[in-house]
Design a protein around this motif. Structure first.
Motif, mmCIF file in Angstrom:
data_model
loop_
_atom_site.group_PDB
_atom_site.id
_atom_site.type_symbol
_atom_site.label_atom_id
_atom_site.label_comp_id
_atom_site.label_asym_id
_atom_site.label_seq_id
_atom_site.Cartn_x
_atom_site.Cartn_y
_atom_site.Cartn_z
ATOM 1 N N LEU A 14 -8.971 23.712 -1.062
ATOM 2 C CA LEU A 14 -10.291 23.520 -1.663
ATOM 3 C C LEU A 14 -11.424 23.526 -0.642
ATOM 4 C CD1 LEU A 14 -11.870 23.111 -4.251
ATOM 5 C CD2 LEU A 14 -11.488 20.644 -4.042
ATOM 6 N N LEU A 24 -12.909 26.886 -0.032
ATOM 7 C CA LEU A 24 -13.745 27.433 -1.101
ATOM 8 C C LEU A 24 -15.206 27.085 -0.863
ATOM 9 C CD1 LEU A 24 -13.584 28.905 -3.877
ATOM 10 C CD2 LEU A 24 -13.578 26.650 -4.931
ATOM 11 N N LYS A 48 -3.812 22.360 -3.511
ATOM 12 C CA LYS A 48 -5.205 22.371 -3.947
ATOM 13 C C LYS A 48 -6.082 21.604 -2.960
ATOM 14 C CE LYS A 48 -4.215 22.621 -8.922
ATOM 15 N NZ LYS A 48 -4.380 21.944 -10.229
ATOM 16 N N GLU A 91 -16.741 34.992 8.272
ATOM 17 C CA GLU A 91 -15.599 34.487 7.511
ATOM 18 C C GLU A 91 -14.335 34.430 8.363
ATOM 19 O OE1 GLU A 91 -15.786 33.358 4.339
ATOM 20 O OE2 GLU A 91 -17.929 33.743 4.495
ATOM 21 N N LEU A 119 -16.676 32.857 -6.519
ATOM 22 C CA LEU A 119 -15.626 32.126 -5.807
ATOM 23 C C LEU A 119 -15.030 31.022 -6.681
ATOM 24 C CD1 LEU A 119 -17.158 31.817 -2.229
ATOM 25 C CD2 LEU A 119 -15.285 33.293 -2.966
ATOM 26 N N SER A 120 -15.860 30.361 -7.470
ATOM 27 C CA SER A 120 -15.341 29.311 -8.355
ATOM 28 C C SER A 120 -14.415 29.896 -9.417
ATOM 29 C CB SER A 120 -16.494 28.548 -9.014
ATOM 30 O OG SER A 120 -17.180 29.365 -9.952
ATOM 31 N N TRP A 160 -11.144 30.569 -7.799
ATOM 32 C CA TRP A 160 -10.426 29.308 -7.604
ATOM 33 C C TRP A 160 -9.822 28.812 -8.917
ATOM 34 C CZ3 TRP A 160 -8.123 26.266 -4.352
ATOM 35 C CH2 TRP A 160 -7.879 24.937 -4.689
ATOM 36 N N GLN A 161 -10.565 28.880 -10.000
ATOM 37 C CA GLN A 161 -10.063 28.413 -11.283
ATOM 38 C C GLN A 161 -8.898 29.266 -11.787
ATOM 39 O OE1 GLN A 161 -13.129 27.251 -14.278
ATOM 40 N NE2 GLN A 161 -14.604 27.502 -12.617
#
Length: 258
Positions: A110, A113, A106, A172, A90-91, A94-95
């Motif tokens: 965020l 996330l 963002k 989710e 997931l990171s 996101w990046q």
């Protein structure tokens, strides 16, 4: 129409970055798999615990194929690695996406996330702690003097893993609905008008994702209905804050938006 060099360069950079993000995600899963395979027997005993609570501490699995136990441990290690590597994956997503977002976007996205893996783990935890003991007790209630339960290793672990992931993905729902509301694809009014259809759809989805017993179906359907209502509550706050900001930009700072 062909792309000129200036247009090709950014596209190539994005593709290279996407490849790198994918490689990092795959590497995280691979490292997680190697770690989890070293503890595959402990993970197996952890997944067996709900059944032993019903059958007793001496409950055992059987396997009929020569390589069945080996490949079952491989499967257990792989799915445990997916759990372990989920924050890294997931990171990386996101990046990859974040550079194309404005600062306020963002800040708005965020929290999701962080919320997405948290809800996934909560859903899996509910399946393990509450659904499995009741469902297994129901299934094993049919055993009698003429019927003995002999559970296959592969079938049991496949059921447990599928159920954990099904509950994790089902939880989710608020993340998906609220993101759709933020993107103006969905509105709270639509969720309210479709509430009665959602009840029917929820029980259909629960029947598909869970074994054919009423206990596990109800145990999935009830949290989904509650999460739907929570999504409506949070969605109202999102729409209210958005309306305030659009009508009077100075009345609401962007950090106050959910």
């Amino acid at each position: 129409m062909s792309l000129n060099n200036d247009e090709k360069a950014p596209l190539l950079d994005h593709l290279i970055e996407l490849r790198n993000r994918l490689m990092i995600s795959v590497l995280a899963i691979l490292i997680g798999f190697l770690i989890c395979y070293g503890f595959s027997e402990e993970i197996y005993l952890f997944l067996l615990r709900p059944l032993r609570e019903v059958m007793g501490p001496n409950a055992k699995m059987i396997y009929t194929g020569l390589a069945e136990a080996f490949f079952t441990y491989m499967k257990v290690a792989f799915f445990a690695a997916l759990f372990l590597a989920l924050p890294v994956v997931l990171s990386q997503i996101w990046q990859f996406v974040a550079p194309g977002l404005y600062q306020h976007e963002k800040r708005a996205f965020l929290p999701f996330l962080i919320l997405a893996p948290l809800l996934f783990f909560v859903g899996g935890g509910i399946a393990y702690a509450f659904v499995f003991p009741m469902a297994f007790k129901f299934f094993l209630s049919f055993a009698n003097e003429s019927i003995e339960a002999q559970l296959k290793l592969n079938e049991y672990l496949s059921l447990v893993i599928t159920m954990i992931f099904a509950f994790g993905l089902a939880f989710e729902l608020p993340v998906v609905l609220i993101l759709l509301i933020k993107a103006r694809i969905l509105s709270v009014a639509t969720l309210l008008s479709k509430r009665r259809y959602n009840i029917v759809l929820t029980f259909i989805v629960a029947a598909i994702l869970t074994p054919p017993d009423p206990i596990s179906q109800i145990m999935m359907a009830i949290p989904l209905l509650l999460l739907y209502e929570i999504s409506i509550f949070i969605g109202r706050k999102v729409e209210h804050n958005r309306d305030l900001r659009e009508n009077d930009p100075d009345s609401l700072s962007i950090t106050e938006e959910l």
